[in-house]
Design a protein around this motif. Structure first.
Motif, mmCIF file in Angstrom:
data_model
loop_
_atom_site.group_PDB
_atom_site.id
_atom_site.type_symbol
_atom_site.label_atom_id
_atom_site.label_comp_id
_atom_site.label_asym_id
_atom_site.label_seq_id
_atom_site.Cartn_x
_atom_site.Cartn_y
_atom_site.Cartn_z
ATOM 1 N N VAL A 137 0.829 -1.198 0.000
ATOM 2 C CA VAL A 137 0.000 0.000 0.000
ATOM 3 C C VAL A 137 0.865 1.250 0.000
ATOM 4 N N TYR A 138 1.877 1.283 0.865
ATOM 5 C CA TYR A 138 2.516 2.576 1.064
ATOM 6 C C TYR A 138 3.724 2.844 0.194
ATOM 7 N N GLN A 139 4.158 1.898 -0.575
ATOM 8 C CA GLN A 139 5.257 2.170 -1.494
ATOM 9 C C GLN A 139 4.901 3.289 -2.475
ATOM 10 N N TYR A 140 3.670 3.321 -2.880
ATOM 11 C CA TYR A 140 3.330 4.101 -4.063
ATOM 12 C C TYR A 140 2.403 5.276 -3.782
ATOM 13 N N THR A 141 2.400 5.763 -2.565
ATOM 14 C CA THR A 141 1.474 6.828 -2.212
ATOM 15 C C THR A 141 1.659 8.053 -3.090
ATOM 16 N N HIS A 142 2.896 8.510 -3.247
ATOM 17 C CA HIS A 142 3.143 9.695 -4.063
ATOM 18 C C HIS A 142 2.651 9.478 -5.489
ATOM 19 N N LEU A 143 3.005 8.341 -6.073
ATOM 20 C CA LEU A 143 2.631 8.071 -7.452
ATOM 21 C C LEU A 143 1.113 8.046 -7.623
ATOM 22 N N ASP A 144 0.426 7.406 -6.693
ATOM 23 C CA ASP A 144 -1.029 7.273 -6.820
ATOM 24 C C ASP A 144 -1.759 8.582 -6.534
ATOM 25 N N GLU A 145 -1.284 9.345 -5.554
ATOM 26 C CA GLU A 145 -1.950 10.613 -5.241
ATOM 27 C C GLU A 145 -1.766 11.621 -6.373
ATOM 28 N N GLU A 146 -0.605 11.599 -6.994
ATOM 29 C CA GLU A 146 -0.373 12.509 -8.114
ATOM 30 C C GLU A 146 -1.329 12.205 -9.254
ATOM 31 N N VAL A 147 -1.550 10.913 -9.520
ATOM 32 C CA VAL A 147 -2.473 10.500 -10.570
ATOM 33 C C VAL A 147 -3.888 11.001 -10.275
ATOM 34 N N LYS A 148 -4.313 10.902 -9.026
ATOM 35 C CA LYS A 148 -5.646 11.383 -8.660
ATOM 36 C C LYS A 148 -5.769 12.894 -8.856
ATOM 37 N N HIS A 149 -4.694 13.614 -8.552
ATOM 38 C CA HIS A 149 -4.729 15.076 -8.622
ATOM 39 C C HIS A 149 -4.925 15.572 -10.052
ATOM 40 N N ILE A 150 -4.426 14.807 -11.040
ATOM 41 C CA ILE A 150 -4.487 15.257 -12.431
ATOM 42 C C ILE A 150 -5.645 14.594 -13.183
ATOM 43 N N SER A 151 -6.660 14.165 -12.467
ATOM 44 C CA SER A 151 -7.815 13.531 -13.113
ATOM 45 C C SER A 151 -8.509 14.497 -14.065
ATOM 46 N N ALA A 152 -9.223 13.939 -15.020
ATOM 47 C CA ALA A 152 -9.958 14.763 -15.983
ATOM 48 C C ALA A 152 -10.957 15.676 -15.276
ATOM 49 N N SER A 153 -11.624 15.140 -14.254
ATOM 50 C CA SER A 153 -12.620 15.950 -13.538
ATOM 51 C C SER A 153 -11.973 17.146 -12.844
ATOM 52 N N ASN A 154 -10.781 16.951 -12.283
ATOM 53 C CA ASN A 154 -10.095 18.063 -11.623
ATOM 54 C C ASN A 154 -9.652 19.123 -12.630
ATOM 55 N N LEU A 155 -9.182 18.681 -13.790
ATOM 56 C CA LEU A 155 -8.762 19.643 -14.821
ATOM 57 C C LEU A 155 -9.958 20.434 -15.347
ATOM 58 N N LYS A 156 -11.074 19.761 -15.471
ATOM 59 C CA LYS A 156 -12.280 20.447 -15.938
ATOM 60 C C LYS A 156 -12.811 21.411 -14.878
ATOM 61 N N THR A 157 -12.773 20.979 -13.618
ATOM 62 C CA THR A 157 -13.226 21.846 -12.526
ATOM 63 C C THR A 157 -12.383 23.114 -12.450
ATOM 64 N N ALA A 158 -11.076 22.969 -12.739
ATOM 65 C CA ALA A 158 -10.175 24.125 -12.730
ATOM 66 C C ALA A 158 -10.375 25.019 -13.951
ATOM 67 N N GLN A 159 -11.195 24.552 -14.898
ATOM 68 C CA GLN A 159 -11.584 25.312 -16.094
ATOM 69 C C GLN A 159 -10.409 25.564 -17.045
ATOM 70 N N PHE A 160 -9.585 24.534 -17.232
ATOM 71 C CA PHE A 160 -8.574 24.610 -18.277
ATOM 72 C C PHE A 160 -9.253 24.439 -19.623
ATOM 73 N N GLU A 161 -8.803 25.188 -20.615
ATOM 74 C CA GLU A 161 -9.324 25.036 -21.971
ATOM 75 C C GLU A 161 -8.807 23.722 -22.573
ATOM 76 N N GLU A 162 -9.656 23.041 -23.302
ATOM 77 C CA GLU A 162 -9.277 21.745 -23.873
ATOM 78 C C GLU A 162 -8.071 21.872 -24.799
ATOM 79 N N ARG A 163 -8.048 22.921 -25.625
ATOM 80 C CA ARG A 163 -6.933 23.093 -26.547
ATOM 81 C C ARG A 163 -5.623 23.312 -25.801
#
Length: 289
Positions: A137-163
């Protein structure tokens, strides 16, 4: 995992697969420390070095391309701080490897094990929910949390333009192709890519994926990549001209080429690659997958 059609999901898709290779490689290194292959130490050290350099390049690309873009509307300061902790241990690993390659008799597997354990701790030093979780479980905390942070829903919520997201992903791919040692890092990554996605990730022309990587680039460091991979990883192919022609013929018969002219074109391009030693100038065949 199918390549997403949603532009916002591309960054996370690529990051998941990159992180999965790092996890597999970490486990491979740790699994060999209790029964070190002393008769093949140089290749084992090469494997460890390739792993450390792969993470360095991955993090550098994030800090140069990804974080500056995302920090316009999100906060990736925690990920940047985690990188600094991780790289302190990567530097220790690389220093140990350089010294051992200069004098293999002085290699200390216990010291490397201690560094790998410290490295593992740096990945979870920020996790306050599970101070003493199981290793898996704990070997990969950084790797897994970073992946969650850059989810499509988070990018859309932040209102980044698709282009803008698409342009950032393209810059990231260009950065990865133009940095690092392609004779070491590309075959190393490909040898730990699951069979299910090997023909689609990472994106590259057919001739590079099927010929240049396994039969040209992999030759220089084939020992460290081929000898110490996890059973779940795909074996790197041995390099010889006969096998190269055989794989071209098989792929032609299986339908990767529409006609003989495209088959001959692929062989000609492969010959150019072998002669020039470059992987950057090729353009994909129009019918390549």
């Amino acid at each position: 995992m199918i390549v997403p059609q949603d532009t916002y999901a591309l960054l996370q898709y690529n990051m998941i697969h990159a992180h999965d290779t790092f996890k597999l490689e970490y486990d491979t290194i740790v699994s060999h420390l209790d029964s070190l292959p002393k008769d093949d130490l140089r290749n084992f050290l090469g494997y460890c070095e390739a792993w450390a350099l792969s993470i360095e390049l991955h993090h550098t690309s994030e800090e140069d391309i990804v974080f500056p873009f995302l920090n316009q509307k999100m906060n990736f300061s925690e990920e940047k701080a985690q990188h600094e902790l991780i790289h302190a241990n990567l530097d220790r690993i690389l220093s140990l490897i350089v010294a051992a390659k200069a004098d293999p008799t002085k290699f200390d597997s216990c010291a490397l094990r201690d560094i790998m354990n410290d490295f593992k701790e740096t990945l979870v030093s920020h996790d306050h929910l599970h101070p003493f979780p199981a290793i898996t479980v704990y070997q990969y905390t950084h790797l897994d949390e970073e992946v969650k942070h850059i989810s499509a829903s988070n990018l859309k919520t932040a209102q980044f333009e698709e282009r803008d997201v698409k342009a950032m992903v393209e810059r990231l791919e260009t950065y990865a192709k133009s940095h690092g040692d392609p004779f070491l890092l590309v075959p190393f990554m490909r040898s730990h890519t699951p069979a299910a996605i090997k023909d689609t990730w990472p994106s590259m022309p057919w001739i590079v994926r099927k010929v240049v990587v396994p039969y040209v680039l992999a030759k220089k460091h084939s020992g460290c990549v081929r000898t110490h991979e996890n059973p779940l990883a795909l074996l790197m192919y041995r390099v010889d001209i006969g096998s190269t022609l055989l794989i071209l013929c098989l792929d032609a018969l299986l339908g990767d080429f529409v006609d003989v002219s495209q088959y001959l074109c692929a062989i000609a391009k492969a010959a150019c690659f072998i002669r020039s030693g470059t992987i950057m100038s090729v353009t994909p065949l129009s019918t390549s997958p």
